[in-house]
Design an enzyme around this catalytic site. Structure first.
Site: not given
Length: 199
Positions: A79-81, A116
């Site tokens: 994931a990433d933000t 994501s």
């Protein structure tokens, strides 16, 4: 089913979210240069970063073929933000001045959190990717609180220089429109859907 989760700075929040969802998992670190991956669109950027993390972890684990003969599937979640403020993508601040500018901008205003998630089935190669978005509205943030946040090293390890779980900032959150889990680093509903789809 086995589960491997990428360890980023938000891994504690992601660990909590997955725990609430009832999953057991192993944490693995992705060693990528996030600054080398650029996209103009925040949705494209967070998906590209999560994909780079997935690719690096799969390589680190010996490649997908290592899992092909396993009796049960192993799922990898990355994931990433990022934060978007007035149309500009904000990643981790690189200086105290930038951190101050970021946090002062949120005071009495709002920012978007774009997060994501990618779920990869390492046995079958099936992969699902997507993103979610939430808006965070802030009350006025006092100068002393901004100073204290800048003195805290966590400010330089998170997108936009702000983690909503931080005890200094949480009293100044007015409203979150969208999933709080997205803001914390892992869109729960999307993750659950992708886990089901990948199996």
């Amino acid at each position: 089913m086995g589960m491997v989760v990428e360890r980023g700075f938000k891994w504690m929040a992601r660990k909590k979210i997955l725990g609430e969802m009832g999953y057991d998992f192993t944490i693995v670190t992705a060693d990528i240069d996030e600054k080398a991956i650029r996209r103009d669109n925040p949705q494209d950027l967070v998906v590209a970063l999560a994909q780079a993390k997935a690719d690096e972890i799969i390589s680190k684990l010996g490649g997908q073929s290592q899992f092909a003969q396993d009796p049960l599937p192993t799922l990898l979640i990355t994931a990433d933000t990022v934060i978007v403020y007035k149309g500009v993508i904000r990643e981790k601040p690189i200086s105290k001045e930038e951190a101050r500018q970021f946090i002062k901008g949120y005071s009495g205003s709002h920012g978007s959190v774009v997060g994501s998630v990618i779920v990869s089935n390492l046995k079958t190669g099936v992969q699902r990717a997507g993103w979610d978005k939430a808006e965070v509205y802030f009350h006025e943030i006092p100068a002393k609180v901004i100073d204290d946040l800048i003195d805290d090293s966590i400010t330089f390890k998170v997108a936009g220089g702000l983690t909503l779980e931080h005890p200094l900032i949480s009293p100044f959150i007015d409203t979150v429109v969208g999933g709080v889990d997205t803001v914390m680093g892992l869109p729960k509903e999307l993750t659950e859907k992708f886990i089901t789809d990948a199996l």
